[in-house]
Design a protein around this motif. Structure first.
Motif, PDB file in Angstrom:
ATOM      1  N   VAL A  58       3.382   1.908   2.361  1.00 45.10           N
ATOM      2  CA  VAL A  58       3.451   0.539   2.871  1.00 45.10           C
ATOM      3  C   VAL A  58       2.448   0.339   4.012  1.00 45.10           C
ATOM      4  N   ALA A  60      -0.321  -2.544   3.767  1.00 47.39           N
ATOM      5  CA  ALA A  60      -0.170  -3.642   4.735  1.00 47.39           C
ATOM      6  C   ALA A  60      -1.475  -3.972   5.448  1.00 47.39           C
ATOM      7  N   GLU A 115       0.470  -2.101  -4.584  1.00 47.77           N
ATOM      8  CA  GLU A 115      -0.408  -3.267  -4.503  1.00 47.77           C
ATOM      9  C   GLU A 115      -0.183  -4.219  -5.676  1.00 47.77           C
ATOM     10  N   THR A 173       2.734  -6.260  -4.548  1.00 43.03           N
ATOM     11  CA  THR A 173       2.321  -7.025  -3.371  1.00 43.03           C
ATOM     12  C   THR A 173       1.395  -8.175  -3.752  1.00 43.03           C
ATOM     13  N   SER A 174       0.432  -7.909  -4.647  1.00 42.72           N
ATOM     14  CA  SER A 174      -0.541  -8.934  -5.014  1.00 42.72           C
ATOM     15  C   SER A 174       0.120 -10.121  -5.696  1.00 42.72           C
ATOM     16  N   LEU A 206       1.672 -12.238  -2.944  1.00 44.07           N
ATOM     17  CA  LEU A 206       0.630 -12.876  -2.137  1.00 44.07           C
ATOM     18  C   LEU A 206      -0.047 -14.023  -2.883  1.00 44.07           C
ATOM     19  N   ARG A 264       0.627 -10.484   4.399  1.00 44.95           N
ATOM     20  CA  ARG A 264       0.568  -9.243   3.620  1.00 44.95           C
ATOM     21  C   ARG A 264       1.495  -8.178   4.190  1.00 44.95           C
ATOM     22  N   VAL A 297       5.050  -8.862   3.101  1.00 47.77           N
ATOM     23  CA  VAL A 297       5.219  -8.677   1.654  1.00 47.77           C
ATOM     24  C   VAL A 297       5.242  -7.196   1.293  1.00 47.77           C
ATOM     25  N   SER A 298       4.343  -6.414   1.870  1.00 43.57           N
ATOM     26  CA  SER A 298       4.288  -4.990   1.543  1.00 43.57           C
ATOM     27  C   SER A 298       5.559  -4.274   1.998  1.00 43.57           C
ATOM     28  N   ALA A 317       8.282  -5.321  -0.562  1.00 43.77           N
ATOM     29  CA  ALA A 317       8.082  -4.655  -1.850  1.00 43.77           C
ATOM     30  C   ALA A 317       8.428  -3.171  -1.746  1.00 43.77           C
TER      31      ALA A 317
END
Length: 463
Positions: free
Chosen positions: A152, A156, A326, A329-330, A333, A340, A343-344, A347
């Motif tokens: 993470v 991040a 990712e 995360t993507s 986002l 970010r 979110v990271s 997740a």
């Protein structure tokens, strides 16, 4: 929504993609997949699969990612084919699924690195008992959390400041250290027997019903295919990059690292036990218990070798885990205005919670017996033999038969390869890749059914 990031250099993308591919699947999994499936015979099948199926499939994901500039879930909608969004959603789910148990194994790697530095499993009966003492329970949960926290932290920081910078350091370090250990391993007595097992194919040893599906699954896993990682990474690419050239470099480097790992593992194992039999190796902890025993048998030099090896394994594991994180995360986002970093963390927390059953017990719900089939092996077999082939098949059918002409335009963009390459690639995508995957799926499902029958006894006896 936040502005979409990009790679700062072509090298950054290549090393990030290699880092995604070069992970536990290469260094932890590959030698032992080869060991229990005929050694050199498995290696030969694997190399053929990478060339004929793996590389074309990687270019499929590059095309979808760069063309759409979106995460795997939204990529198909962005390309104008919203009905195919299920294919991208499947890749994202697989990334989440695999990372949940991958992180547990990453926690084991940290423990073995610490144990190697302190000598915790060297001497006496500790070698045999160490794995069981660290593989499940509160400690395993804590190190599962630590591994996810490291992942993470990198994600991040962002694509260029986090993933790209980290992999520019990680990937060269993995290669250099592996080469050094391989050179040292070559000096061990009986190393030649290890090389013979690993590099001299005996096609009579090939059990097609198991070798082929595991070789295809290994190729997909070690190339990070079917998980959305390559779609996500390619979505950060510039228009002038040559997809065929980049894909070829990534596939070659990934394969070289897998081969290098075998050049370390097999000389060490055959030095430890000239009559070692890896054909029946099973269970998720085999690599750790067998290798740690071999390292312990090398005395003080073994402690140094083990420390370096598990450090390499940790770097490789992190470079892969950040690519899977990712993917999730993507997606968030691309569809929200969250930062970010938030979110990271979210997740990573979700992945951590989903992986708790595997961290709490190898025999969760009684899913373990004398065959060595355990919870992580079951997770792994579902990923290898079912989910990954299905995911790659769906994307291959889309690119080959639905998006064909536009896919040709994208594969040619920024590339100096001739028309013959793009057309040949498209027909491979249409015919060879699906045929190989379908054959693998049939064999893989048979393997899953056999394992399900083995597991049925403990499940029905539970309580």
């Amino acid at each position: 929504m936040t502005q979409r990031e990009t790679w700062t250099t072509r090298l950054g993308f290549i090393l990030a993609a290699v880092g995604s591919a070069v992970g536990l699947g290469n260094i932890w999994g590959f030698p032992f997949q080869a060991g229990r499936n005929g050694g050199a015979a498995f290696l030969l099948v694997y190399l053929v699969v990478v060339l004929l199926v793996g590389l074309p499939a990687m270019l499929i994901e590059f095309v979808v990612g760069r063309r759409s500039k979106k995460n795997p879930v939204d990529a198909f909608r962005e390309l104008g084919y919203g009905s195919w969004t299920f294919a991208g959603a499947l890749t994202a789910f697989i990334a989440f699924w695999i990372l949940s148990f991958y992180s547990v194994v990453g926690g084991w790697v940290i423990r073995y690195l610490v144990g190697s530095l302190t000598g915790a499993y060297f001497g006496g009966t500790e070698v045999g008992n160490y794995f069981l003492s660290i593989a499940m329970g509160p400690d395993a949960v804590a190190f599962h959390a630590l591994f996810m926290l490291l992942s993470v932290g990198i994600v991040a920081l962002g694509v260029s400041d986090g993933i790209e910078r980290a992999t520019k350091l990680m990937v060269p370090s993995v290669v250099v250290l592996l080469v050094g250990i391989a050179v040292w391993a070559a000096t061990l007595s009986n190393a030649g027997a290890g090389y013979d097992f690993y590099l001299s194919p005996d096609l009579g040893e090939v059990q097609w019903g198991t070798v082929i599906p595991y070789a295809v699954g290994q190729a997909f896993f070690t190339l990070s295919l079917g998980m959305g990682a390559m779609i996500t990474y390619a979505s950060y690419l510039g228009e002038d990059d040559s997809l065929p050239a980049d894909g070829g470099i990534i596939a070659v480097l990934n394969t070289l690292v897998g081969v290098l790992a075998g050049l370390v593992v097999f000389p060490v194992l055959f030095h430890y036990d000239p009559n070692i039999d890896l054909s029946g190796a099973g269970g998720s902890g085999t690599a750790f218990t067998t290798l740690s025993s071999a390292f312990a048998g090398l005395g003080s030099g073994g402690r140094v070798l083990a420390s370096v090896f598990f450090f390499v394994l940790l770097i490789a594991a992190l470079s892969s885990s950040i690519s899977l994180l990712e993917v999730v995360t993507s997606y968030v986002l691309d569809n929200t205005d969250y930062e970010r970093s938030s979110v990271s963390v979210g997740a990573g927390s979700a992945v951590f919670l989903f992986g708790l059953p595997a961290a709490l017990g190898l025999n969760w719900l009684g899913l373990q017996d004398a065959s060595g089939i355990d919870t992580l092996t079951w997770y792994n077999d579902i990923a290898y033999n079912l989910l990954l082939p299905l995911s790659v098949l769906a994307v291959a059918v889309f690119v080959g038969w639905v998006y064909g002409r536009d896919a040709l335009d994208e594969i040619r963009r920024g590339s100096e390869t001739g028309n013959w390459f793009s057309v040949t690639w498209l027909w491979f995508v249409r015919l060879v890749v699906p045929a190989g995957i379908l054959f693998t799926l049939v064999l893989g499902v048979q393997t899953l059914l056999v394992n399900a029958q083995v597991l049925a006894g403990p499940v029905f006896e539970f309580g």
